[in-house]
Design an enzyme around this catalytic site. Structure first.
Site, short mmCIF file in Angstrom:
data_model
loop_
_atom_site.label_atom_id
_atom_site.label_comp_id
_atom_site.label_asym_id
_atom_site.label_seq_id
_atom_site.Cartn_x
_atom_site.Cartn_y
_atom_site.Cartn_z
N SER A 112 0.95 -1.42 -0.35
CA SER A 112 -0.34 0.04 0.38
C SER A 112 0.42 1.43 0.46
CB SER A 112 -0.92 0.09 1.43
OG SER A 112 -1.38 1.02 1.51
N HIS A 116 1.65 11.77 0.11
CA HIS A 116 1.38 13.07 0.38
C HIS A 116 3.02 14.40 -0.13
CE1 HIS A 116 -1.94 12.96 2.15
NE2 HIS A 116 -1.87 11.33 3.30
N HIS A 126 -2.16 7.18 -4.16
CA HIS A 126 -2.40 5.82 -3.94
C HIS A 126 -2.40 4.67 -4.61
CE1 HIS A 126 -5.47 3.45 -3.13
NE2 HIS A 126 -4.86 2.90 -1.95
N ASN A 128 -2.82 0.41 -4.46
CA ASN A 128 -2.37 -0.73 -3.33
C ASN A 128 -2.03 -2.15 -4.06
OD1 ASN A 128 -5.20 -2.55 -1.95
ND2 ASN A 128 -3.37 -2.61 -0.86
N THR A 129 -2.37 -3.16 -3.87
CA THR A 129 -2.80 -4.36 -3.99
C THR A 129 -2.82 -5.49 -3.10
OG1 THR A 129 0.21 -4.92 -5.00
CG2 THR A 129 -2.16 -4.01 -6.96
N ARG A 130 -2.95 -6.83 -3.14
CA ARG A 130 -3.11 -7.57 -2.41
C ARG A 130 -3.63 -8.69 -3.09
NH1 ARG A 130 -6.72 -3.46 -2.53
NH2 ARG A 130 -9.16 -3.92 -1.81
N HIS A 159 -4.49 6.81 -16.15
CA HIS A 159 -5.71 7.12 -16.64
C HIS A 159 -5.07 5.99 -17.50
CE1 HIS A 159 -9.73 7.50 -14.13
NE2 HIS A 159 -9.05 8.72 -14.31
N HIS A 194 -21.27 11.69 1.98
CA HIS A 194 -21.62 13.40 2.10
C HIS A 194 -20.74 15.07 1.40
CE1 HIS A 194 -17.29 12.69 3.97
NE2 HIS A 194 -17.84 13.71 4.61
#
Lengths: 294, 294
Positions: A112, A116, A126, A128-130, A159, A194
């Site tokens: 991960s 910043h 960001h 992440n691979t798992r 992209h 939100h």
């Protein structure tokens, strides 16, 4: 555990650790070659510091991970975490995780990255691979970009990098196609209801990937990592030497606050980690060094 | 709606709005009389600005509230929100709220205060009281203090204020006693399990308070508000003129980060508000003006 399963776990873990080394090298290179960015180039460049943690130190069992953190002049804070853990899910978690109906055992390994940058012109990123193993096994992951000031070329390049990776590995397993499916999944996932806002400009997100051909899935996951390794440093270098104003920092602190809101209110990975006794420091490494709700 | 219920709702709403006025006056007084606190006294003093919001502006129905926000020299940001809303709970919410088995209708009115002082020596404070009506009706609320550097006298004074309020109204309804019960509830509630840390030094917290004597319960709730109105400005004035160092600000930014983590990961009020279509700006008013995860 079958010989295949043993090998797959070993190969995935090795790959995530390898990729970690390459990403750290590449981000450290950005640190070294900085020449502008207000007075940032006057600071000394940062390098990654590694800290190991164990999931259950008292038992020396259950696995653990290594946090790599750089606090530097291009990156105010970047964390590259790898971890390989195993154990038993609580009953509460089992209802949410495939392949845990008869037995709560799991094994998970992954990488991960959350970066910043100091400059408001360099996007937060960001990746992440798992690989997860219960009675089933699958891959998950993705990468997404969160610019303070979206830049068309960055968005397009980010992209198209992932589109190429997706297209290369797309053998028609999903009727929608890998890229359209994973792009939409990313847009839906990295969304703040939100605020009625997207977290950033998207990328790809996938989970429960198990086409039946482990080697093909693993190869896709490797290319997702390599894609990130190619495109993100390129975008960083494109903007890191620009000067910025205090108004631009104000906008950056507000965007980072949204990042905090997403990660703490909505992110499944954060919740999953905190609920399964993960390492709090490693999990919350994703939070920005400073954020403002003025 | 019975005449009693109508009167109770009216009286509660009026009280919360009255208390809002008194708290705003008292915090503005702190702003005006500041003489020290590094260069803070050189800035001009802050006053509250009010913004009205409606829950469903398109229908002009469902109620709404008023945010009062001060950004000043003693208080970097303080929000005093009142709201009175009504509507129907979603099925998901109904399973969690008493008195909604047959009908999801609710009415709720309350006041919520969160103060984020500029000085690391002035504690963050929170106070909230509310009246909820479904097929049942009850009061909830409390107050708690979050110092960066806990001060024994502050903690003792804050707790003894609420203890006095609790003791005055304790007619033996709970076998444990109001103060012990509500203090423990506060300690349990304002706790960050992922950090294994309390949010602050506590106070009181209560919910579902319905002894069968509405006037007695309301009187208790009023005294909780008055207690906060007495003790918090006293604590603020005790510390606000002290100078502080940048190391102390660093500690403050880290404590505020914990405050963000609690409010976004754990706080029921925040979740409740965001899930019932509350006003996002008003709900997230509790977040500090700046926080750091270094």
């Amino acid at each position: 555990m079958s010989k295949d399963e043993f090998n797959h776990k070993y190969l995935a873990k090795e790959w995530f650790e390898n990729l970690r080394d390459e990403i750290c090298d590449s981000l450290e290179e950005c640190e070294r070659i900085l020449v502008g960015g207000n007075d940032a180039a006057q600071k000394s460049f940062g390098s990654f510091e590694r800290t190991e943690w164990r999931r259950t130190p008292e038992l020396d069992d259950g696995g653990g991970g290594v946090m790599s953190v750089l606090r530097g002049r291009v990156f105010e804070k970047v964390g590259v975490n790898v971890s390989t853990v195993e154990g038993k899910f609580s009953d509460e978690m089992r209802s949410q995780i495939p392949g845990t109906e008869d037995d709560g055992s799991f094994w998970a390994s992954g990488i991960s990255v959350v970066a910043h940058p100091r400059s408001p012109f360099v996007p937060i990123a960001h990746m992440n691979t798992r690989m997860i193993v219960t009675a089933k096994q699958w891959f998950g992951g993705g990468g997404d970009l969160t610019p303070v000031f979206p830049d068309e070329e960055d968005t397009e390049n980010f992209h198209s990098t992932f589109k190429k990776v997706c297209d290369k590995h797309d053998k028609g397993y999903f009727s929608e196609g890998y890229y359209p499916k994973f792009k939409k999944w990313c847009d839906n996932y990295f969304y703040l209801p939100h605020r009625n806002e997207a977290r950033g400009v998207g990328g790809i997100f996938f989970d429960y990937l198990d086409t039946g051909d482990w080697a093909a899935d693993f190869s896709f996951v490797q290319d997702v990592g390599k894609g990130f390794l190619t495109i993100y440093p390129e975008i960083v270098k494109r903007h890191m030497n620009k000067d910025w104003s205090s108004e631009e920092v104000t906008a950056q602190l507000a965007k980072r606050a949204r990042y905090v809101e997403f990660n703490l209110i909505h992110d499944r990975g954060t919740k999953f980690g905190l609920m399964t006794g993960g390492n709090t420091e490693a999990i919350l490494m994703s939070l920005p060094p400073m954020a403002a709700w003025p």
